[in-house]
Write an enzyme that holds these catalytic residues in place. Sequence first.
Site, PDB file in Angstrom:
ATOM      1  N   HIS A   1      -4.944  22.173   0.790  1.00  0.00           N
ATOM      2  CA  HIS A   1      -6.232  21.626   1.205  1.00  0.00           C
ATOM      3  C   HIS A   1      -6.270  20.106   1.131  1.00  0.00           C
ATOM      4  O   HIS A   1      -6.737  19.422   2.043  1.00  0.00           O
ATOM      5  CB  HIS A   1      -7.335  22.219   0.327  1.00  0.00           C
ATOM      6  CG  HIS A   1      -8.690  21.714   0.675  1.00  0.00           C
ATOM      7  ND1 HIS A   1      -9.345  20.759  -0.068  1.00  0.00           N
ATOM      8  CD2 HIS A   1      -9.495  22.000   1.702  1.00  0.00           C
ATOM      9  CE1 HIS A   1     -10.511  20.488   0.491  1.00  0.00           C
ATOM     10  NE2 HIS A   1     -10.627  21.235   1.553  1.00  0.00           N
TER      11      HIS A   1
ATOM     12  N   SER B   1     -15.459  20.067   4.494  1.00  0.00           N
ATOM     13  CA  SER B   1     -14.498  19.242   3.765  1.00  0.00           C
ATOM     14  C   SER B   1     -13.852  18.238   4.705  1.00  0.00           C
ATOM     15  O   SER B   1     -13.644  17.079   4.358  1.00  0.00           O
ATOM     16  CB  SER B   1     -13.410  20.108   3.135  1.00  0.00           C
ATOM     17  OG  SER B   1     -13.894  20.785   2.022  1.00  0.00           O
TER      18      SER B   1
ATOM     19  N   ASP C   1      -8.923  16.500  -5.305  1.00  0.00           N
ATOM     20  CA  ASP C   1      -8.666  17.709  -4.540  1.00  0.00           C
ATOM     21  C   ASP C   1      -7.532  18.487  -5.182  1.00  0.00           C
ATOM     22  O   ASP C   1      -7.422  18.517  -6.403  1.00  0.00           O
ATOM     23  CB  ASP C   1      -8.360  17.331  -3.082  1.00  0.00           C
ATOM     24  CG  ASP C   1      -8.903  18.337  -2.088  1.00  0.00           C
ATOM     25  OD1 ASP C   1      -8.414  19.481  -2.090  1.00  0.00           O
ATOM     26  OD2 ASP C   1      -9.804  17.984  -1.317  1.00  0.00           O
TER      27      ASP C   1
END
Length: 591
Positions: free
Chosen positions: A226, A419, A180
Amino acid sequence: MHVALSRRELKRVTPRNETPMILKTRSASNEGRRTLRTAEGSGSVVFLTLGLLGLALAILGPRSTGTEARVIIQGQDAGQLERLVEEVGGHVTHQLPIINAVGATIPRHRIDELTAQPAVTRLFEDRTVEASGKGGKGGGGGGGKTSAPVNPTYYPSLVGADRLHAEGVTGRGVTVAVLDTGFWAHDDLARSADRKWRQLDHYDAIRDRVHAAGDPKGKDTDKFGHSSHVMSVMLSSGESQSGVYHGVAPNADILPVKVLGRDGTGTYADVIRGIGFVVANKDYYGVRVMNLSLSAPAQSRYWDDPLNQAVMRAWQAGIVVVASAGNTGPGPQTIGVPGNVPYVITVGAMTDNYTPGDGSDDFLASFSSTGPTREGFLKPEVVAPGGHMLGLMHPHNEIAGKYSEYHDGGDRFVMSGTSQSAAVVSGVAALVLEQSPWLTPDQVKARLMETARPRVDANGELVYTVFEQGAGLVDAYAAANSTSEASANAGLHVGLDLAGIQHFGGRANQLPDGTYFLMGLDGYTWSEAGGFMWSDGMTWSDGYMWADGLLWADGLLWADGYMWADGLLWADGMVWSDALPMAANIWVDQQ
Protein backbone atom coordinates in the site's frame (compact mmCIF):
# COMPACT_ATOMS: atom_id res chain seq x y z
CA MET A 1 -30.95 32.98 7.07
CA HIS A 2 -30.05 29.30 6.72
CA VAL A 3 -28.41 28.07 3.53
CA ALA A 4 -29.84 24.70 2.52
CA LEU A 5 -27.27 22.64 0.65
CA SER A 6 -29.12 19.42 -0.04
CA ARG A 7 -30.45 18.89 -3.56
CA ARG A 8 -32.22 15.58 -3.18
CA GLU A 9 -34.87 13.93 -1.02
CA LEU A 10 -33.39 12.71 2.26
CA LYS A 11 -34.68 9.87 4.42
CA ARG A 12 -33.95 9.07 8.04
CA VAL A 13 -32.18 5.84 8.91
CA THR A 14 -31.05 4.20 12.15
CA PRO A 15 -27.75 5.63 13.43
CA ARG A 16 -24.60 3.57 13.71
CA ASN A 17 -24.09 1.74 16.97
CA GLU A 18 -21.07 3.50 18.44
CA THR A 19 -19.51 2.33 21.69
CA PRO A 20 -17.46 4.99 23.50
CA MET A 21 -13.80 4.03 23.60
CA ILE A 22 -12.93 6.22 26.60
CA LEU A 23 -13.10 4.34 29.89
CA LYS A 24 -12.03 7.28 32.01
CA THR A 25 -11.81 11.03 31.42
CA ARG A 26 -10.79 13.73 33.82
CA SER A 27 -10.19 17.39 32.99
CA ALA A 28 -6.49 18.19 32.80
CA SER A 29 -4.34 20.61 30.87
CA ASN A 30 -1.26 19.49 28.99
CA GLU A 31 1.91 21.28 30.06
CA GLY A 32 3.17 21.59 26.52
CA ARG A 33 5.26 19.38 24.30
CA ARG A 34 8.14 17.49 25.76
CA THR A 35 11.38 16.42 24.15
CA LEU A 36 10.55 13.40 22.04
CA ARG A 37 12.60 10.24 21.74
CA THR A 38 12.18 6.82 20.22
CA ALA A 39 11.17 4.19 22.75
CA GLU A 40 12.16 0.56 23.04
CA GLY A 41 9.62 -2.17 22.48
CA SER A 42 6.46 -2.43 20.50
CA GLY A 43 2.91 -3.35 21.22
CA SER A 44 -0.66 -3.18 20.07
CA VAL A 45 -3.42 -0.88 21.14
CA VAL A 46 -6.02 -0.21 18.47
CA PHE A 47 -5.97 -1.73 15.00
CA LEU A 48 -6.44 0.63 12.07
CA THR A 49 -7.35 -0.12 8.50
CA LEU A 50 -6.35 1.57 5.32
CA GLY A 51 -8.76 4.12 3.93
CA LEU A 52 -8.32 2.77 0.45
CA LEU A 53 -8.51 -0.16 -1.91
CA GLY A 54 -12.25 0.04 -1.68
CA LEU A 55 -11.88 -2.06 1.49
CA ALA A 56 -14.70 -2.42 3.99
CA LEU A 57 -14.17 -1.88 7.71
CA ALA A 58 -15.32 -4.63 10.04
CA ILE A 59 -15.28 -3.79 13.75
CA LEU A 60 -14.51 -6.96 15.64
CA GLY A 61 -14.78 -5.57 19.15
CA PRO A 62 -12.14 -5.26 21.86
CA ARG A 63 -8.80 -6.74 20.93
CA SER A 64 -7.96 -7.45 24.56
CA THR A 65 -8.87 -11.04 25.43
CA GLY A 66 -8.61 -13.28 28.46
CA THR A 67 -6.87 -11.71 31.42
CA GLU A 68 -4.80 -9.09 29.54
CA ALA A 69 -5.99 -5.68 28.32
CA ARG A 70 -4.12 -3.48 25.87
CA VAL A 71 -4.52 0.20 26.60
CA ILE A 72 -3.27 3.75 26.10
CA ILE A 73 -2.92 5.65 29.39
CA GLN A 74 -2.66 9.44 29.55
CA GLY A 75 -1.31 11.57 32.39
CA GLN A 76 1.14 14.37 33.08
CA ASP A 77 4.12 12.26 34.16
CA ALA A 78 5.21 9.36 31.96
CA GLY A 79 7.55 8.03 34.65
CA GLN A 80 4.74 7.90 37.16
CA LEU A 81 2.48 6.16 34.63
CA GLU A 82 5.16 3.52 34.08
CA ARG A 83 5.42 2.90 37.81
CA LEU A 84 1.64 2.58 38.13
CA VAL A 85 1.53 0.10 35.24
CA GLU A 86 4.26 -2.00 36.91
CA GLU A 87 2.46 -1.84 40.27
CA VAL A 88 -0.65 -3.45 38.77
CA GLY A 89 1.46 -6.15 37.10
CA GLY A 90 1.45 -4.60 33.63
CA HIS A 91 4.08 -3.85 30.99
CA VAL A 92 4.70 -0.58 29.13
CA THR A 93 5.00 -1.18 25.39
CA HIS A 94 5.11 2.37 24.00
CA GLN A 95 6.36 5.76 25.11
CA LEU A 96 3.97 8.33 23.58
CA PRO A 97 5.14 11.74 24.81
CA ILE A 98 3.42 13.59 21.96
CA ILE A 99 0.11 13.00 23.78
CA ASN A 100 1.52 12.60 27.32
CA ALA A 101 0.77 8.88 27.33
CA VAL A 102 2.13 5.36 27.39
CA GLY A 103 0.89 2.21 25.71
CA ALA A 104 0.69 -0.84 27.96
CA THR A 105 -0.69 -4.29 28.61
CA ILE A 106 -2.29 -4.68 32.04
CA PRO A 107 -4.27 -7.35 33.90
CA ARG A 108 -7.90 -6.80 33.04
CA HIS A 109 -9.12 -7.17 36.63
CA ARG A 110 -6.90 -4.26 37.71
CA ILE A 111 -8.17 -1.64 35.22
CA ASP A 112 -10.40 -0.01 37.82
CA GLU A 113 -7.52 0.16 40.27
CA LEU A 114 -5.36 1.90 37.68
CA THR A 115 -8.01 4.40 36.57
CA ALA A 116 -8.63 5.38 40.18
CA GLN A 117 -5.10 6.79 40.42
CA PRO A 118 -4.97 10.65 40.39
CA ALA A 119 -2.03 10.54 37.96
CA VAL A 120 -4.20 8.89 35.27
CA THR A 121 -6.33 11.35 33.32
CA ARG A 122 -7.55 9.04 30.52
CA LEU A 123 -7.45 5.36 29.75
CA PHE A 124 -8.45 3.99 26.33
CA GLU A 125 -9.07 0.31 25.75
CA ASP A 126 -7.97 -1.43 22.59
CA ARG A 127 -10.50 -2.00 19.80
CA THR A 128 -9.77 -4.02 16.69
CA VAL A 129 -10.60 -3.13 13.10
CA GLU A 130 -9.93 -5.40 10.15
CA ALA A 131 -9.87 -4.75 6.42
CA SER A 132 -12.27 -6.94 4.45
CA GLY A 133 -11.81 -7.01 0.69
CA LYS A 134 -14.80 -6.82 -1.56
CA GLY A 135 -15.13 -9.66 -3.99
CA GLY A 136 -16.63 -9.79 -7.42
CA LYS A 137 -16.88 -6.81 -9.72
CA GLY A 138 -16.27 -4.40 -6.87
CA GLY A 139 -12.87 -6.04 -6.28
CA GLY A 140 -10.96 -5.17 -3.16
CA GLY A 141 -7.89 -4.45 -5.22
CA GLY A 142 -9.41 -1.13 -5.97
CA GLY A 143 -9.62 -2.38 -9.32
CA GLY A 144 -10.73 -0.78 -12.29
CA LYS A 145 -9.89 -2.57 -15.50
CA THR A 146 -7.07 -5.06 -15.77
CA SER A 147 -5.60 -3.22 -18.73
CA ALA A 148 -3.81 0.08 -18.23
CA PRO A 149 -5.79 3.24 -19.03
CA VAL A 150 -4.95 5.14 -22.18
CA ASN A 151 -3.07 7.66 -20.05
CA PRO A 152 -1.84 5.88 -16.92
CA THR A 153 -0.65 9.15 -15.39
CA TYR A 154 -3.86 11.09 -15.91
CA TYR A 155 -4.02 12.40 -12.35
CA PRO A 156 -1.15 14.96 -12.56
CA SER A 157 -2.83 16.46 -15.61
CA LEU A 158 -6.32 16.31 -14.12
CA VAL A 159 -5.30 18.47 -11.15
CA GLY A 160 -3.03 20.78 -13.17
CA ALA A 161 0.25 19.54 -11.67
CA ASP A 162 1.71 18.90 -15.13
CA ARG A 163 1.48 22.63 -15.87
CA LEU A 164 3.56 23.34 -12.79
CA HIS A 165 6.07 20.66 -13.79
CA ALA A 166 6.48 22.40 -17.15
CA GLU A 167 7.36 25.58 -15.25
CA GLY A 168 9.89 23.80 -13.03
CA VAL A 169 7.70 23.49 -9.93
CA THR A 170 8.11 19.87 -8.81
CA GLY A 171 8.12 19.88 -4.98
CA ARG A 172 11.85 20.49 -4.66
CA GLY A 173 12.98 21.27 -1.12
CA VAL A 174 9.83 19.91 0.55
CA THR A 175 9.81 16.69 2.57
CA VAL A 176 6.65 14.59 2.86
CA ALA A 177 6.41 12.14 5.76
CA VAL A 178 4.39 9.11 4.68
CA LEU A 179 3.00 7.04 7.56
CA ASP A 180 2.04 3.75 6.00
CA THR A 181 3.19 0.16 5.42
CA GLY A 182 6.89 0.85 4.83
CA PHE A 183 9.18 1.60 1.91
CA TRP A 184 10.20 -0.06 -1.35
CA ALA A 185 13.43 1.34 -2.81
CA HIS A 186 12.22 1.31 -6.41
CA ASP A 187 14.35 3.74 -8.39
CA ASP A 188 11.35 5.99 -9.13
CA LEU A 189 10.69 6.29 -5.39
CA ALA A 190 14.25 6.35 -4.03
CA ARG A 191 15.47 8.91 -6.58
CA SER A 192 13.96 12.25 -7.49
CA ALA A 193 13.34 13.56 -10.99
CA ASP A 194 16.79 15.13 -10.66
CA ARG A 195 18.04 11.54 -10.22
CA LYS A 196 19.30 12.36 -6.72
CA TRP A 197 18.78 10.00 -3.79
CA ARG A 198 15.80 11.53 -2.02
CA GLN A 199 14.78 8.91 0.51
CA LEU A 200 15.76 10.14 3.94
CA ASP A 201 16.11 7.89 6.96
CA HIS A 202 13.35 5.34 7.40
CA TYR A 203 11.67 5.07 10.80
CA ASP A 204 10.00 1.79 11.76
CA ALA A 205 7.52 2.81 14.47
CA ILE A 206 6.48 -0.79 15.05
CA ARG A 207 10.01 -1.78 16.10
CA ASP A 208 11.00 1.72 17.23
CA ARG A 209 14.02 1.64 14.95
CA VAL A 210 15.63 4.18 12.60
CA HIS A 211 17.17 2.87 9.38
CA ALA A 212 19.71 5.33 7.99
CA ALA A 213 19.36 6.29 4.33
CA GLY A 214 20.97 3.55 2.27
CA ASP A 215 20.63 0.91 4.98
CA PRO A 216 19.72 -2.35 3.18
CA LYS A 217 17.39 -3.28 6.05
CA GLY A 218 15.28 -0.20 5.34
CA LYS A 219 14.98 -0.59 1.57
CA ASP A 220 12.24 -3.20 1.35
CA THR A 221 10.02 -2.99 4.41
CA ASP A 222 6.72 -2.62 2.55
CA LYS A 223 5.45 -6.19 2.41
CA PHE A 224 1.81 -5.18 1.96
CA GLY A 225 2.26 -2.83 -1.01
CA HIS A 226 0.00 0.00 0.00
CA SER A 227 2.71 2.48 0.93
CA SER A 228 4.55 1.93 -2.36
CA HIS A 229 1.40 2.72 -4.30
CA VAL A 230 0.58 5.81 -2.24
CA MET A 231 4.14 7.15 -2.56
CA SER A 232 4.09 6.49 -6.29
CA VAL A 233 0.97 8.58 -6.81
CA MET A 234 2.38 11.31 -4.62
CA LEU A 235 5.93 11.69 -5.91
CA SER A 236 7.10 9.06 -8.38
CA SER A 237 9.85 10.42 -10.60
CA GLY A 238 9.07 8.01 -13.41
CA GLU A 239 7.83 9.40 -16.71
CA SER A 240 5.37 8.18 -19.31
CA GLN A 241 6.28 7.98 -22.99
CA SER A 242 4.72 11.39 -23.45
CA GLY A 243 7.04 12.87 -20.80
CA VAL A 244 4.40 13.21 -18.07
CA TYR A 245 5.64 12.46 -14.56
CA HIS A 246 3.84 9.61 -12.83
CA GLY A 247 3.91 11.47 -9.50
CA VAL A 248 2.36 14.79 -8.53
CA ALA A 249 5.54 16.12 -6.83
CA PRO A 250 8.43 14.18 -8.45
CA ASN A 251 11.23 16.15 -6.76
CA ALA A 252 9.87 16.15 -3.21
CA ASP A 253 11.83 14.26 -0.55
CA ILE A 254 10.40 11.28 1.34
CA LEU A 255 10.51 10.36 5.01
CA PRO A 256 9.00 6.85 5.17
CA VAL A 257 7.48 5.91 8.53
CA LYS A 258 6.30 2.33 8.89
CA VAL A 259 3.24 2.20 11.14
CA LEU A 260 1.26 -0.63 9.49
CA GLY A 261 2.25 -4.27 9.05
CA ARG A 262 2.29 -6.71 6.16
CA ASP A 263 -1.48 -7.25 6.44
CA GLY A 264 -2.24 -3.53 6.19
CA THR A 265 -3.25 -3.16 9.83
CA GLY A 266 -1.58 -1.31 12.66
CA THR A 267 -2.18 0.04 16.13
CA TYR A 268 -3.01 3.41 17.58
CA ALA A 269 0.18 3.21 19.65
CA ASP A 270 2.40 2.58 16.62
CA VAL A 271 0.80 5.34 14.56
CA ILE A 272 1.03 7.80 17.45
CA ARG A 273 4.67 6.86 17.96
CA GLY A 274 5.29 7.45 14.25
CA ILE A 275 3.66 10.88 14.41
CA GLY A 276 5.75 11.70 17.48
CA PHE A 277 8.94 10.83 15.60
CA VAL A 278 7.99 13.09 12.69
CA VAL A 279 7.11 16.03 14.94
CA ALA A 280 10.31 15.64 16.98
CA ASN A 281 12.48 15.54 13.86
CA LYS A 282 10.55 17.79 11.46
CA ASP A 283 13.27 20.45 11.33
CA TYR A 284 16.07 17.93 10.85
CA TYR A 285 14.34 16.33 7.88
CA GLY A 286 12.57 19.42 6.58
CA VAL A 287 9.13 17.85 6.94
CA ARG A 288 6.35 20.20 5.80
CA VAL A 289 3.65 17.65 4.86
CA MET A 290 2.41 14.46 6.53
CA ASN A 291 0.29 11.94 4.61
CA LEU A 292 -2.09 9.69 6.56
CA SER A 293 -3.77 7.34 4.09
CA LEU A 294 -5.37 5.28 6.86
CA SER A 295 -8.69 5.30 8.64
CA ALA A 296 -10.66 3.82 11.50
CA PRO A 297 -14.26 4.41 12.63
CA ALA A 298 -14.74 7.36 14.97
CA GLN A 299 -15.31 6.08 18.50
CA SER A 300 -15.51 9.37 20.39
CA ARG A 301 -15.56 13.12 19.93
CA TYR A 302 -12.60 14.20 17.84
CA TRP A 303 -10.68 15.81 20.74
CA ASP A 304 -10.84 12.73 22.97
CA ASP A 305 -9.35 10.32 20.42
CA PRO A 306 -5.63 9.79 21.20
CA LEU A 307 -4.64 9.43 17.54
CA ASN A 308 -6.45 12.65 16.72
CA GLN A 309 -4.62 14.39 19.56
CA ALA A 310 -1.28 13.38 18.02
CA VAL A 311 -2.44 14.64 14.61
CA MET A 312 -3.46 17.95 16.17
CA ARG A 313 0.02 18.21 17.72
CA ALA A 314 1.54 17.79 14.27
CA TRP A 315 -0.68 20.54 12.86
CA GLN A 316 0.22 22.79 15.79
CA ALA A 317 3.91 22.12 15.05
CA GLY A 318 3.51 23.56 11.54
CA ILE A 319 3.06 20.37 9.52
CA VAL A 320 0.36 20.24 6.82
CA VAL A 321 -1.53 17.03 7.63
CA VAL A 322 -3.44 15.37 4.78
CA ALA A 323 -5.82 12.51 5.66
CA SER A 324 -7.99 10.23 3.57
CA ALA A 325 -11.75 10.56 4.07
CA GLY A 326 -12.18 6.79 4.17
CA ASN A 327 -13.92 4.30 1.88
CA THR A 328 -17.18 3.76 3.73
CA GLY A 329 -19.32 6.20 1.72
CA PRO A 330 -21.49 7.42 0.25
CA GLY A 331 -23.69 7.72 3.36
CA PRO A 332 -23.43 10.82 5.54
CA GLN A 333 -21.31 11.04 8.69
CA THR A 334 -18.97 8.27 7.50
CA ILE A 335 -15.70 10.19 7.81
CA GLY A 336 -13.25 8.17 9.91
CA VAL A 337 -10.34 8.91 12.24
CA PRO A 338 -8.16 10.95 11.72
CA GLY A 339 -10.07 12.56 8.84
CA ASN A 340 -12.62 13.86 11.35
CA VAL A 341 -10.05 16.23 12.89
CA PRO A 342 -11.39 19.68 11.95
CA TYR A 343 -7.95 21.26 11.46
CA VAL A 344 -6.50 18.88 8.85
CA ILE A 345 -7.11 18.57 5.11
CA THR A 346 -9.43 15.60 4.54
CA VAL A 347 -9.68 14.28 0.99
CA GLY A 348 -12.47 12.45 -0.82
CA ALA A 349 -12.26 10.67 -4.18
CA MET A 350 -13.50 11.31 -7.71
CA THR A 351 -12.76 9.37 -10.89
CA ASP A 352 -12.38 10.13 -14.58
CA ASN A 353 -14.42 7.02 -15.52
CA TYR A 354 -11.55 5.71 -17.71
CA THR A 355 -11.81 8.65 -20.07
CA PRO A 356 -9.05 11.06 -18.98
CA GLY A 357 -9.56 13.26 -22.02
CA ASP A 358 -13.29 13.67 -21.45
CA GLY A 359 -14.37 15.43 -18.29
CA SER A 360 -18.07 15.18 -19.03
CA ASP A 361 -18.39 11.70 -17.49
CA ASP A 362 -16.26 12.21 -14.37
CA PHE A 363 -18.04 11.48 -11.11
CA LEU A 364 -17.66 11.31 -7.36
CA ALA A 365 -16.55 7.83 -6.31
CA SER A 366 -19.34 5.96 -4.57
CA PHE A 367 -17.00 4.63 -1.87
CA SER A 368 -15.79 8.09 -0.83
CA SER A 369 -16.81 8.85 2.75
CA THR A 370 -19.06 11.82 3.38
CA GLY A 371 -19.54 14.42 6.10
CA PRO A 372 -20.49 16.16 8.19
CA THR A 373 -18.68 14.92 11.26
CA ARG A 374 -20.53 14.28 14.51
CA GLU A 375 -19.34 17.67 15.74
CA GLY A 376 -20.82 19.46 12.73
CA PHE A 377 -17.69 20.01 10.63
CA LEU A 378 -17.94 19.72 6.88
CA LYS A 379 -15.70 17.02 5.47
CA PRO A 380 -13.99 16.36 3.14
CA GLU A 381 -12.41 19.73 2.36
CA VAL A 382 -11.54 18.76 -1.22
CA VAL A 383 -11.68 15.79 -3.56
CA ALA A 384 -8.93 14.42 -5.82
CA PRO A 385 -8.51 11.57 -8.32
CA GLY A 386 -8.90 8.22 -6.59
CA GLY A 387 -10.28 5.81 -9.19
CA HIS A 388 -8.23 3.13 -11.00
CA MET A 389 -4.92 4.79 -10.10
CA LEU A 390 -1.85 3.20 -11.65
CA GLY A 391 1.11 3.13 -9.29
CA LEU A 392 4.15 1.14 -8.19
CA MET A 393 3.86 -2.12 -6.28
CA HIS A 394 6.23 -5.06 -5.94
CA PRO A 395 4.69 -8.21 -7.49
CA HIS A 396 5.36 -10.19 -4.29
CA ASN A 397 3.47 -7.81 -2.03
CA GLU A 398 0.36 -9.06 -0.23
CA ILE A 399 -2.05 -6.88 -2.21
CA ALA A 400 -0.49 -7.75 -5.56
CA GLY A 401 -0.69 -11.45 -4.77
CA LYS A 402 -4.29 -11.30 -3.60
CA TYR A 403 -5.48 -9.18 -6.50
CA SER A 404 -3.08 -10.30 -9.22
CA GLU A 405 -5.56 -9.42 -11.98
CA TYR A 406 -4.78 -5.76 -11.29
CA HIS A 407 -1.00 -6.19 -11.48
CA ASP A 408 0.89 -6.00 -14.76
CA GLY A 409 3.39 -8.65 -13.69
CA GLY A 410 6.16 -6.09 -13.52
CA ASP A 411 6.02 -3.28 -10.99
CA ARG A 412 2.67 -1.55 -11.58
CA PHE A 413 -0.71 -2.05 -10.00
CA VAL A 414 -4.16 -0.46 -10.42
CA MET A 415 -6.02 0.49 -7.26
CA SER A 416 -8.80 2.83 -6.13
CA GLY A 417 -9.45 4.61 -2.86
CA THR A 418 -9.34 7.81 -0.87
CA SER A 419 -5.81 6.84 0.15
CA GLN A 420 -4.71 7.59 -3.39
CA SER A 421 -6.73 10.83 -3.33
CA ALA A 422 -4.93 11.91 -0.16
CA ALA A 423 -1.61 11.12 -1.85
CA VAL A 424 -2.52 13.44 -4.74
CA VAL A 425 -3.28 16.30 -2.34
CA SER A 426 -0.09 15.70 -0.31
CA GLY A 427 1.80 16.06 -3.57
CA VAL A 428 -0.12 19.24 -4.39
CA ALA A 429 0.67 20.64 -0.93
CA ALA A 430 4.39 20.05 -1.63
CA LEU A 431 4.07 22.01 -4.89
CA VAL A 432 2.32 24.87 -3.10
CA LEU A 433 5.00 24.98 -0.38
CA GLU A 434 7.82 25.00 -2.92
CA GLN A 435 6.26 28.12 -4.41
CA SER A 436 5.39 29.72 -1.05
CA PRO A 437 7.48 28.12 1.72
CA TRP A 438 6.37 30.68 4.32
CA LEU A 439 2.77 29.49 4.37
CA THR A 440 1.30 28.03 7.57
CA PRO A 441 -0.79 24.84 7.49
CA ASP A 442 -3.96 26.96 7.86
CA GLN A 443 -2.92 29.06 4.85
CA VAL A 444 -2.14 26.02 2.71
CA LYS A 445 -5.54 24.59 3.58
CA ALA A 446 -7.23 27.89 2.68
CA ARG A 447 -5.49 28.07 -0.71
CA LEU A 448 -6.44 24.51 -1.59
CA MET A 449 -10.07 25.18 -0.69
CA GLU A 450 -10.31 28.61 -2.31
CA THR A 451 -8.94 27.39 -5.64
CA ALA A 452 -10.74 24.04 -5.80
CA ARG A 453 -13.30 23.51 -8.58
CA PRO A 454 -16.69 22.37 -7.28
CA ARG A 455 -18.98 20.34 -9.49
CA VAL A 456 -21.66 22.70 -10.73
CA ASP A 457 -24.27 22.65 -13.46
CA ALA A 458 -24.81 25.15 -16.26
CA ASN A 459 -26.60 27.48 -13.82
CA GLY A 460 -23.72 27.49 -11.36
CA GLU A 461 -25.56 25.31 -8.83
CA LEU A 462 -23.78 22.58 -6.93
CA VAL A 463 -24.34 19.11 -8.33
CA TYR A 464 -22.84 17.48 -5.24
CA THR A 465 -23.29 19.06 -1.84
CA VAL A 466 -20.28 20.38 0.05
CA PHE A 467 -20.79 17.46 2.43
CA GLU A 468 -19.82 15.17 -0.46
CA GLN A 469 -17.32 17.08 -2.59
CA GLY A 470 -16.10 19.72 -0.14
CA ALA A 471 -14.83 22.76 -1.99
CA GLY A 472 -14.40 20.63 -5.10
CA LEU A 473 -11.63 19.10 -7.19
CA VAL A 474 -8.20 20.28 -6.06
CA ASP A 475 -6.42 22.55 -8.56
CA ALA A 476 -2.64 22.41 -8.10
CA TYR A 477 -1.83 25.14 -10.61
CA ALA A 478 -4.30 27.64 -9.17
CA ALA A 479 -3.32 26.85 -5.56
CA ALA A 480 0.41 27.16 -6.21
CA ASN A 481 -0.04 30.48 -8.01
CA SER A 482 -2.52 31.94 -5.54
CA THR A 483 -1.49 35.05 -3.64
CA SER A 484 -4.17 34.69 -0.98
CA GLU A 485 -3.05 35.17 2.61
CA ALA A 486 -6.32 33.85 4.04
CA SER A 487 -6.26 31.22 6.78
CA ALA A 488 -8.68 28.36 7.22
CA ASN A 489 -9.91 27.14 10.61
CA ALA A 490 -11.02 30.59 11.77
CA GLY A 491 -12.70 30.39 15.15
CA LEU A 492 -10.69 27.31 16.11
CA HIS A 493 -7.69 27.21 18.43
CA VAL A 494 -5.64 24.03 18.38
CA GLY A 495 -3.70 24.96 21.53
CA LEU A 496 -6.84 25.44 23.62
CA ASP A 497 -8.29 22.29 22.08
CA LEU A 498 -5.29 20.17 23.05
CA ALA A 499 -5.15 21.69 26.52
CA GLY A 500 -8.77 20.70 27.14
CA ILE A 501 -9.72 24.33 27.75
CA GLN A 502 -12.07 24.71 24.78
CA HIS A 503 -13.41 22.42 22.06
CA PHE A 504 -15.27 23.31 18.89
CA GLY A 505 -18.24 22.48 16.71
CA GLY A 506 -18.72 23.14 13.02
CA ARG A 507 -21.31 25.04 11.00
CA ALA A 508 -23.27 22.04 9.75
CA ASN A 509 -26.74 21.43 11.13
CA GLN A 510 -29.95 19.77 10.01
CA LEU A 511 -33.51 20.94 9.65
CA PRO A 512 -36.45 18.82 10.85
CA ASP A 513 -37.12 17.79 7.23
CA GLY A 514 -33.64 16.20 7.04
CA THR A 515 -31.96 18.95 5.02
CA TYR A 516 -28.43 19.84 6.03
CA PHE A 517 -27.47 23.51 6.12
CA LEU A 518 -24.66 25.77 7.29
CA MET A 519 -25.35 27.94 10.31
CA GLY A 520 -24.40 31.60 10.24
CA LEU A 521 -24.03 31.96 6.48
CA ASP A 522 -26.42 34.21 4.59
CA GLY A 523 -25.62 32.69 1.23
CA TYR A 524 -22.92 31.94 -1.25
CA THR A 525 -22.06 33.19 -4.70
CA TRP A 526 -20.26 31.58 -7.60
CA SER A 527 -16.98 33.27 -8.49
CA GLU A 528 -15.72 33.55 -12.06
CA ALA A 529 -12.34 32.53 -10.69
CA GLY A 530 -13.82 29.09 -10.19
CA GLY A 531 -14.73 28.90 -6.53
CA PHE A 532 -17.43 29.76 -4.01
CA MET A 533 -17.09 33.01 -2.11
CA TRP A 534 -19.09 32.95 1.10
CA SER A 535 -20.91 36.24 1.60
CA ASP A 536 -19.59 36.87 5.10
CA GLY A 537 -15.99 36.31 4.06
CA MET A 538 -15.58 33.11 6.06
CA THR A 539 -15.07 29.60 4.74
CA TRP A 540 -17.13 26.69 5.95
CA SER A 541 -14.10 25.25 7.71
CA ASP A 542 -14.67 27.77 10.50
CA GLY A 543 -15.93 26.61 13.88
CA TYR A 544 -17.81 27.62 17.00
CA MET A 545 -16.92 27.10 20.64
CA TRP A 546 -18.45 23.90 21.97
CA ALA A 547 -21.02 25.16 24.48
CA ASP A 548 -22.06 23.20 27.56
CA GLY A 549 -25.66 23.29 26.36
CA LEU A 550 -24.99 21.09 23.34
CA LEU A 551 -26.47 17.65 23.90
CA TRP A 552 -25.71 14.29 22.29
CA ALA A 553 -28.38 11.69 21.82
CA ASP A 554 -29.25 10.31 18.39
CA GLY A 555 -27.67 13.47 17.10
CA LEU A 556 -26.54 16.92 18.11
CA LEU A 557 -28.99 19.43 19.57
CA TRP A 558 -27.85 22.96 18.89
CA ALA A 559 -28.83 26.01 20.93
CA ASP A 560 -31.04 27.30 18.10
CA GLY A 561 -33.34 24.33 18.43
CA TYR A 562 -32.31 22.25 15.45
CA MET A 563 -31.47 18.61 16.00
CA TRP A 564 -29.43 16.19 13.91
CA ALA A 565 -31.50 13.53 12.26
CA ASP A 566 -30.48 9.92 12.86
CA GLY A 567 -28.84 9.87 9.45
CA LEU A 568 -29.51 10.05 5.75
CA LEU A 569 -29.99 7.56 2.97
CA TRP A 570 -28.80 8.78 -0.43
CA ALA A 571 -30.48 7.76 -3.66
CA ASP A 572 -29.07 4.60 -5.26
CA GLY A 573 -27.71 6.52 -8.22
CA MET A 574 -27.10 10.00 -9.47
CA VAL A 575 -27.36 11.38 -12.98
CA TRP A 576 -25.06 14.19 -14.01
CA SER A 577 -25.67 16.86 -16.61
CA ASP A 578 -23.67 16.56 -19.82
CA ALA A 579 -22.90 20.28 -19.54
CA LEU A 580 -20.81 19.90 -16.38
CA PRO A 581 -17.00 20.24 -16.53
CA MET A 582 -16.49 17.46 -13.94
CA ALA A 583 -19.32 15.01 -14.21
CA ALA A 584 -20.59 11.49 -14.48
CA ASN A 585 -23.78 9.74 -15.34
CA ILE A 586 -24.49 7.08 -12.69
CA TRP A 587 -22.67 5.13 -10.02
CA VAL A 588 -20.59 2.27 -11.40
CA ASP A 589 -18.95 -0.82 -9.93
CA GLN A 590 -15.46 -0.25 -11.33
CA GLN A 591 -14.23 3.21 -10.50
